[in-house]
Design an enzyme around this catalytic site. Structure first.
Site, PDB file in Angstrom:
ATOM      1  N   ASP A 205       0.867  -1.193   0.000  1.00  0.00           N
ATOM      2  CA  ASP A 205       0.000   0.000   0.000  1.00  0.00           C
ATOM      3  C   ASP A 205       0.900   1.239   0.000  1.00  0.00           C
ATOM      4  O   ASP A 205       1.836   1.336   0.794  1.00  0.00           O
ATOM      5  CB  ASP A 205      -0.896  -0.001   1.244  1.00  0.00           C
ATOM      6  CG  ASP A 205      -1.969   1.067   1.183  1.00  0.00           C
ATOM      7  OD1 ASP A 205      -3.163   0.712   1.193  1.00  0.00           O
ATOM      8  OD2 ASP A 205      -1.623   2.270   1.133  1.00  0.00           O
TER       9      ASP A 205
ATOM     10  N   ASP B 270      -4.211   2.402  -4.757  1.00  0.00           N
ATOM     11  CA  ASP B 270      -2.801   2.399  -4.344  1.00  0.00           C
ATOM     12  C   ASP B 270      -2.413   1.141  -3.585  1.00  0.00           C
ATOM     13  O   ASP B 270      -1.475   1.150  -2.800  1.00  0.00           O
ATOM     14  CB  ASP B 270      -2.496   3.642  -3.494  1.00  0.00           C
ATOM     15  CG  ASP B 270      -3.043   3.526  -2.078  1.00  0.00           C
ATOM     16  OD1 ASP B 270      -4.024   2.779  -1.883  1.00  0.00           O
ATOM     17  OD2 ASP B 270      -2.488   4.157  -1.170  1.00  0.00           O
ATOM     18  N   GLU B 271      -3.150   0.050  -3.793  1.00  0.00           N
ATOM     19  CA  GLU B 271      -2.819  -1.161  -3.024  1.00  0.00           C
ATOM     20  C   GLU B 271      -3.069  -2.429  -3.822  1.00  0.00           C
ATOM     21  O   GLU B 271      -3.903  -2.452  -4.730  1.00  0.00           O
ATOM     22  CB  GLU B 271      -3.616  -1.205  -1.722  1.00  0.00           C
ATOM     23  CG  GLU B 271      -5.103  -1.213  -1.924  1.00  0.00           C
ATOM     24  CD  GLU B 271      -5.862  -1.430  -0.629  1.00  0.00           C
ATOM     25  OE1 GLU B 271      -5.665  -2.470   0.023  1.00  0.00           O
ATOM     26  OE2 GLU B 271      -6.686  -0.569  -0.297  1.00  0.00           O
TER      27      GLU B 271
HETATM   28  P1  TTP Z   1      -5.389   5.010   1.548  1.00  0.00           P
HETATM   29  O1  TTP Z   1      -4.350   4.025   1.160  1.00  0.00           O
HETATM   30  O2  TTP Z   1      -6.447   4.570   2.521  1.00  0.00           O
HETATM   31  O3  TTP Z   1      -4.722   6.304   2.191  1.00  0.00           O
HETATM   32  P2  TTP Z   1      -3.350   7.023   1.851  1.00  0.00           P
HETATM   33  O4  TTP Z   1      -2.592   6.305   0.791  1.00  0.00           O
HETATM   34  O5  TTP Z   1      -3.628   8.467   1.597  1.00  0.00           O
HETATM   35  O6  TTP Z   1      -2.557   6.931   3.225  1.00  0.00           O
HETATM   36  P3  TTP Z   1      -1.884   5.640   3.903  1.00  0.00           P
HETATM   37  O7  TTP Z   1      -2.123   4.473   3.011  1.00  0.00           O
HETATM   38  O8  TTP Z   1      -0.447   5.980   4.048  1.00  0.00           O
HETATM   39  O9  TTP Z   1      -2.584   5.504   5.221  1.00  0.00           O
HETATM   40  O10 TTP Z   1      -6.139   5.538   0.268  1.00  0.00           O
HETATM   41  C1  TTP Z   1      -5.475   5.730  -0.982  1.00  0.00           C
HETATM   42  C2  TTP Z   1      -5.973   6.991  -1.634  1.00  0.00           C
HETATM   43  O11 TTP Z   1      -7.373   6.910  -1.841  1.00  0.00           O
HETATM   44  C3  TTP Z   1      -5.738   8.249  -0.827  1.00  0.00           C
HETATM   45  O12 TTP Z   1      -4.449   8.817  -1.028  1.00  0.00           O
HETATM   46  C4  TTP Z   1      -6.826   9.148  -1.311  1.00  0.00           C
HETATM   47  C5  TTP Z   1      -7.971   8.205  -1.680  1.00  0.00           C
HETATM   48  N1  TTP Z   1      -8.976   8.229  -0.599  1.00  0.00           N
HETATM   49  C6  TTP Z   1     -10.031   9.114  -0.707  1.00  0.00           C
HETATM   50  O13 TTP Z   1     -10.171   9.825  -1.707  1.00  0.00           O
HETATM   51  N2  TTP Z   1     -10.919   9.182   0.332  1.00  0.00           N
HETATM   52  C7  TTP Z   1     -10.803   8.428   1.463  1.00  0.00           C
HETATM   53  O14 TTP Z   1     -11.629   8.525   2.387  1.00  0.00           O
HETATM   54  C8  TTP Z   1      -9.695   7.517   1.559  1.00  0.00           C
HETATM   55  C9  TTP Z   1      -9.517   6.664   2.786  1.00  0.00           C
HETATM   56  C10 TTP Z   1      -8.802   7.452   0.508  1.00  0.00           C
HETATM   57 MG    MG Z   2      -2.256   4.199   0.866  1.00  0.00          MG
END
Ligand code: TTP
Ligand code: MG
Length: 406
Positions: free
Chosen positions: A9, A104-105
């Site tokens: 991720d 992103d995962e």
């Molecule tokens: P995540 O992987 O949940 O969050 P992140 O990559 O920003 O942070 P981390 O993994 O380090 O905790 O989500 C991936 C992307 O999806 C995030 O950058 C933006 C989008 N997203 C939204 O638009 N709204 C949301 O509520 C969430 C959780 C994510």
């Molecule tokens: Mg992320």
């Protein structure tokens, strides 16, 4: 043999893409979501911003109150889409067994890969390095025998982390964590569990499955199993492709029509070769262009007959390209060509047409040679231009963004 599953991720994904493009934003509290005076919510917050209590889903007004010095960005989804595609391309270099589970995962199954890449930890280190070097973004990786434990591990070691849970240690690893760390436990379920005195995953695991089902309903059985570290789900590979496409991002944005056509020609040949290998032909051809400002356009044409010939794919792509760039002086960042509406190859060609038959024979002959000697062993005048720009490895041009197929 125990499975070896990786969950990868990207850290603060939307923000990290912005920071990779704009160095002045690095190491600062940054939020993607929009204007703090607006009614939106935080989509992504940098770890520096999280130190002030900011998190995804929080109203921007609250985020601003907590951290007025944060830099608030509107965001640009095409940028994130492109970074996501490039991320998946990097993962695909390590294993074909990939399940993309979000923008992103992804989960990777690397069971039995030790001989090829060394230990799972070594592979994870190489993968993290490749992502950081090529995208300028850090990734966190969890390694475990199952998807759920790998995901909990990657979440726990963020940012820029790597955590491995040894086979047999799953339940012990999960036990002290709060129940909210378990994927699928949202605020409602968390409250319900707290209501009966269950705070940790270990406490949940020690209840009987039937009692958890009674408290949480049908999903309770699954959560109880996860809490014990038991998750038999396999990596879900994408269904058979309904389309085939190849795209590349240029090392430098370009206006040169001959350079664009040279790339288009090479990509068309790659698409054509894949089509013929799958013994398919296509009715629809789509050109994709992304400009330097990340505006992305696609132009499609449906053909009267299904085709699998490189020259027709390229010619149609060129016509679409000429129309698309007409009267526009915008630098191009990416070009791609795709085919869809696939049918089984065979009777669709008009065999009365001698030139079509000749082209078909030519393409099959070239396929045979390329399978033996590599793709670049035979080139058209058009693709030769690429020799000046692209390295060749194992008989193929090495594109900045490797070929994509969906
Ligand atoms: P995540 O992987 O949940 O969050 P992140 O990559 O920003 O942070 P981390 O993994 O380090 O905790 O989500 C991936 C992307 O999806 C995030 O950058 C933006 C989008 N997203 C939204 O638009 N709204 C949301 O509520 C969430 C959780 C994510
Ligand atoms: Mg992320």
């Amino acid at each position: 043999m125990a499975c070896s599953i990786l969950h990868v991720d990207l850290d603060a994904f939307f923000v990290s893409v912005e920071q990779a493009l704009e160095p002045a934003l690095r190491d600062k509290p940054v939020v993607v979501g929009g204007n703090p005076q607006g009614r939106g919510v935080v989509a992504s917050a940098s770890y520096e911003a999280r130190a002030y209590g900011l998190c995804a889903g929080m109203p921007l007004a609250t985020a601003y109150r907590l951290c007025p010095q944060a830099i608030f960005l509107q965001g640009n989804f095409s940028r994130y889409q492109e970074a996501s595609e490039r991320f998946i391309d990097i993962l695909a270099r390590f294993t074909p067994f990939i399940e993309v589970s979000g923008i992103d995962e992804a989960y990777l199954d690397i069971t039995g890969f030790d001989a090829l890449h060394g230990s799972a930890r070594q592979l994870a280190c190489n993968l993290k390095q490749a992502v950081s070097r090529e995208l300028g973004i850090t990734a966190s990786v969890g390694i475990a025998t199952s998807k759920v434990v790998a995901k909990v591990a990657s979440d726990l070691c963020k940012p820029d982390g790597l955590m491995e849970v040894a086979p047999g240690e799953e339940a012990v690893f999960l036990a002290p964590l709060p129940v909210a760390k378990l994927p699928g436990v949202g605020p409602k379920t968390e409250q319900r569990l707290k209501g009966i005195g269950i705070h940790s995953i270990g406490q949940l695991a020690n209840l009987s499955a039937s009692f958890v089902r009674y408290v949480l309903g049908r999903g309770g059985g699954w959560l109880h199993s996860c809490a014990r570290g038991v998750d038999p789900r396999k990596i879900e590979l994408p269904a058979a492709a309904k389309s085939i496409s190849r795209a590349t991002t240029f090392a430098r944005d370009t206006l040169s029509s001959s350079f664009l056509k040279a790339n288009l020609c090479y990509l068309s040949q790659r698409v054509g070769a894949e089509l013929r290998q799958q013994r398919k032909a296509a009715r629809c051809i789509t050109l994709k262009l992304r400009y330097a400002d990340f505006q992305t356009i696609t132009r499609s044409r449906t053909l009267k007959e299904a085709v699998d010939i490189d020259q027709v794919i390229f010619q149609t792509g060129c016509e679409l390209l000429e129309k698309a760039v007409e009267h526009r002086g915008k630098l191009v960042r990416l070009i791609g060509i795709g085919v869809s509406r696939l049918v089984a190859a065979g009777r669709q060609l008009s065999f009365e047409d001698e030139s079509a038959t000749r082209l078909e024979q030519l393409n099959h002959a070239i396929d045979g040679l390329r399978q033996k000697y590599g793709f670049t062993c035979i080139q058209t005048g058009q693709t030769l231009l690429l020799q000046d720009f692209l390295p060749v490895a194992e008989g193929h041009y090495v594109l900045a963004t490797p070929a994509l197929s969906r």
